[in-house]
Design a protein around this motif. Structure first.
Motif, mmCIF file in Angstrom:
data_model
loop_
_atom_site.group_PDB
_atom_site.id
_atom_site.type_symbol
_atom_site.label_atom_id
_atom_site.label_comp_id
_atom_site.label_asym_id
_atom_site.label_seq_id
_atom_site.Cartn_x
_atom_site.Cartn_y
_atom_site.Cartn_z
ATOM 1 N N ALA A 64 -32.157 -27.376 -18.497
ATOM 2 C CA ALA A 64 -31.244 -26.337 -18.030
ATOM 3 C C ALA A 64 -30.417 -26.925 -16.909
ATOM 4 N N ASP A 65 -29.112 -27.101 -17.134
ATOM 5 C CA ASP A 65 -28.259 -27.667 -16.095
ATOM 6 C C ASP A 65 -27.790 -26.541 -15.193
ATOM 7 N N MET A 66 -28.739 -25.957 -14.435
ATOM 8 C CA MET A 66 -28.346 -24.804 -13.626
ATOM 9 C C MET A 66 -27.582 -25.247 -12.392
ATOM 10 N N ASN A 67 -26.799 -24.318 -11.837
ATOM 11 C CA ASN A 67 -25.926 -24.757 -10.753
ATOM 12 C C ASN A 67 -26.660 -24.954 -9.440
ATOM 13 N N ILE A 68 -27.962 -24.599 -9.385
ATOM 14 C CA ILE A 68 -28.718 -24.936 -8.177
ATOM 15 C C ILE A 68 -29.750 -25.998 -8.504
ATOM 16 N N GLY A 69 -29.494 -26.798 -9.554
ATOM 17 C CA GLY A 69 -30.479 -27.728 -10.102
ATOM 18 C C GLY A 69 -31.431 -28.378 -9.119
ATOM 19 N N ILE A 70 -30.885 -29.138 -8.157
ATOM 20 C CA ILE A 70 -31.769 -29.928 -7.299
ATOM 21 C C ILE A 70 -32.564 -29.022 -6.364
ATOM 22 N N LEU A 71 -31.942 -27.896 -5.978
ATOM 23 C CA LEU A 71 -32.652 -26.926 -5.140
ATOM 24 C C LEU A 71 -33.828 -26.330 -5.917
ATOM 25 N N GLN A 110 -25.666 -29.326 -8.992
ATOM 26 C CA GLN A 110 -25.969 -29.408 -10.418
ATOM 27 C C GLN A 110 -26.311 -30.851 -10.779
ATOM 28 N N ILE A 111 -27.532 -31.092 -11.244
ATOM 29 C CA ILE A 111 -27.975 -32.480 -11.425
ATOM 30 C C ILE A 111 -27.122 -33.191 -12.469
ATOM 31 N N VAL A 159 -25.161 -36.785 -11.764
ATOM 32 C CA VAL A 159 -25.308 -38.014 -12.548
ATOM 33 C C VAL A 159 -23.963 -38.420 -13.143
ATOM 34 N N GLU A 160 -23.210 -37.435 -13.624
ATOM 35 C CA GLU A 160 -21.926 -37.714 -14.265
ATOM 36 C C GLU A 160 -20.994 -38.515 -13.356
#
Lengths: 379, 107, 172
Positions: free
Chosen positions: A121-128, A186-187, A191-192
């Motif tokens: 899930a590429d959620m917008n708070i990914g790393i959090l 967003q992780i 990466v991108e």
């Protein structure tokens, strides 16, 4: 929720029926079982082989060729053992604790960028999100140690919790420089943007791996790795389970599958920690100097996905190897050294890194060393 | 009205918030253990956060409620740290964490 | 929103309420603290459904990773391992229950009946659009814009709490 899993989408398209959330759940379970469990099993085998090599021994060599099936034998042994709850233990918490620890470690898998196309899930708070779910580990360890009604367990648990909440601070502070550069949590996007400078397309801004963005980031990567090592309770930070002092620390009273869950959680946690370092600072799925994604016109997308997956896993396994290597190289820290290292060493350094990265971003308009040296990208 | 629709509506959020608030208040009144009282206070703060978040989605349709919640969370963290330090101090002085025993100042 | 997602939210709300009941009435203080952990998680899920995913992340990090661990620490440092009673001395139950009934019933009634029939409802499409949009950047801008003063004030408060807590807890 808002960003449903790509993988789930493709599963849904492939099978064609059922609501999306069912497939999201299914894909989560599949990813977990297809990667986490085999990884943990093979990691125990590799760890034993690596430690045997470093001590000039053979290591496991009886079960299967080169003893490679040893982990299956271990697993069966663990399942067959008596599931023992000590007298006087708090039964509810004793059962709950290993589950909390494993859930905390496994839930982070949802956002690990295995490849551009295999992202839970590429959620917008990914790393959090990754930071948040892994905090479940500390209360889990603490509760398990209390529930065992054993003073070694309790001391181990108290040490583990103090260590984890202290090292959370340098870890979070070392994540911030990467966020500062990419401007997103967003992780997938972090990466991108770490693609090779010259392969950037119009409208995108690639600046190569974050570790080589500027000197501060290079240091931040090491701080993140050291902090992660402390959070996973690995040598040289394995005070919570120091054999020579505390028998086996918080897991002393656990046996059978409950102990297995703890062991599994430890390896999954190492994988997650290494993945976060790789995703934030070592370019995630990106191949160095090539933009594999641009080639997707000439080669099939599925192949690209698997090349990216392989690239990511190679980087992660190299870090996991370093973790094992450190185990046989460094002595264990004392408690006071541990806390001093965190509060007097890592935290100030991490703050300097954060400030330094911010100044760099301001002074050079957000450009990395590679961009400054090689000049602006094409288009 | 379907119970599932109710759960995602403003009323559902407010209901949970109200229940949490009063359970927290009851804990503050009911518990004698100082740590238990702290647990009640945390429930009350969470109930307030739920209301702010719910109104920010269903009425204001803006992020201001979320910012207030952010501040509530931070203040709750500071409050918990100080309260627990006080409780440890009390324990060192009186060998108990019973809030009723903290009456040194009374006479 | 699909039915499955709604069921998850309903379960989270039930988790909140049932854990809150345990927090209030469970005789064992350690179990009450664990119940509080689950209440925090339930509240975080409710935040996600209200479009506050960043706040939900902060909620989990601060409450589960910070406050709960601190509370567990405090319980373990103030109750001897081998003499564990951990029993909370019961006061009379009648006061909180009467209070609950007197105060809770009108509040729930008001939120159920009066708000439901109020005419201020905002168009559901706008609400859905708000819930689905990314707000992390907006929160960051607001913290350094309209909310700069509270933001600065809270940094001083946190520093004060840090120093104060260390000063209080240090053995003399």
């Amino acid at each position: 929720m808002a960003n449903s899993a790509l993988f789930a989408h493709s599963l849904q398209d492939w099978i064609g029926i059922g609501p999306l959330w069912v497939w999201a759940a299914v894909s989560a379970v599949v990813i977990l079982y297809a990667i986490a469990l085999p990884f943990a099993g093979i990691a125990t085998y590799v760890e034993r082989k690596v430690s045997a090599d470093m001590q000039d021994r053979f290591g496991p060599n009886r079960v299967g060729p080169f003893g490679i099936l040893q982990f299956i034998a271990d697993f069966v042994k663990m399942l067959a053992k008596q599931d023992f709850i000590p007298q006087g233990a708090d039964r509810i918490l004793f059962s709950l604790a290993p589950i909390l620890v494993l859930a905390g470690a496994c839930a982070a898998f949802a956002v690990l960028p295995l490849s551009k196309y295999f992202l839970g899930a590429d959620m917008n708070i990914g790393i959090l999100y990754a930071l948040a779910v892994t905090t479940l580990i500390a209360p889990g360890l603490l509760l398990g140690s209390w529930a065992s009604q054993n003073k070694w367990s309790l001391l181990g648990g108290l040490r583990a919790a103090a260590q984890i909440i202290s090292y959370e601070i340098p870890v979070a502070l070392s994540i911030f420089p990467a966020i500062l550069i990419s401007g997103t949590l967003q992780i997938g996007q972090i990466v991108e943007t770490q693609g090779w400078v010259w392969s950037a397309q119009a409208g995108t801004d690639y600046h190569f791996w974050n570790a080589f963005h500027n000197p501060f980031c290079f240091l931040a990567m090491f701080l993140l790795f050291v902090g992660g090592l402390a959070e996973t309770n690995r040598i040289p930070f394995d005070l919570p389970e120091a054999e020579s002092e505390l028998v086996s620390g918080f897991s002393t009273e656990f046996s059978g599958m409950r102990f297995g869950l703890y062991a599994l959680a430890e390896f999954v946690d190492i994988f997650v920690m290494s993945s976060i370092v790789v995703a934030l600072y070592l370019g995630g799925w990106q191949l160095p100097f090539i933009n594999i994604d641009q080639l997707s016109d000439s080669i099939p997308t599925l192949l690209v996905a698997f090349i990216q997956l392989g690239c990511f896993l190679v980087k992660v396994f190299m870090l996991v190897f370093v973790v094992m290597w450190l185990r046989w190289t460094l002595p264990r820290l004392r408690v006071d050294q541990l806390m001093a290292a965190c509060w007097k060493g890592l935290v100030p350094l991490a703050l300097v890194n954060l400030l330094g990265t911010a100044v760099w971003m301001w002074a050079f308009n957000g450009r990395s060393i590679a961009q400054l040296v090689l000049g602006p990208m094409v288009n | 009205m379907n119970i599932l629709d109710w759960a995602v509506s403003l009323e559902g959020y407010l209901c949970v918030g109200a229940i949490l608030f009063f359970l927290g208040l009851a804990a503050v009144l009911y518990r004698r253990n100082a740590i238990g009282i702290l647990l009640g206070i945390e429930l009350i703060l969470n109930a307030a956060s739920i209301n702010f978040i719910a109104f920010s989605k269903y009425r204001a349709v803006a992020i201001d409620g979320q910012l207030v919640t952010l501040f509530i969370i931070l203040i709750a963290a500071a409050e918990a740290a100080v309260a627990l330090a006080i409780i440890l101090r009390l324990y060192r002085l009186r060998e108990t964490v019973d809030a009723g025993e903290a009456s040194i100042m009374r006479n | 929103m699909t039915t499955g997602l709604k069921i998850v939210l309903l379960l989270a709300e039930l988790l909140c309420v049932s854990s809150a009941i345990l927090v209030t009435f469970h005789p064992n203080i350690l179990h009450a603290a664990v119940a509080l952990l689950f209440a925090f998680l339930g509240v975080a899920v409710m935040f996600v459904y209200a479009g506050a995913d960043f706040i939900a992340g902060v909620q989990v990090i601060v409450y589960v990773g910070g406050v709960t661990v601190l509370v567990l620490f405090a319980v373990m440092l103030t109750h001897w391992l081998y003499k564990v009673t951990l029993r909370d001395v019961r006061k009379k139950l009648i006061v909180p229950i009467v209070l609950l009934v007197i105060l809770l019933v009108p509040a729930v009634y008001k939120s159920l009946v009066e708000l439901a029939s109020s005419s201020q409802n905002i168009a559901p499409e706008r609400v859905a659009e708000f819930a689905g949009s990314a707000k992390t950047a907006l929160i960051g801008q607001a913290l350094l814009g309209n909310y700069l003063l509270p933001f600065e004030a809270i940094t001083i408060l946190l520093l004060g709490a840090l120093v104060g807590a260390v000063g209080l807890a240090r053995p003399k």
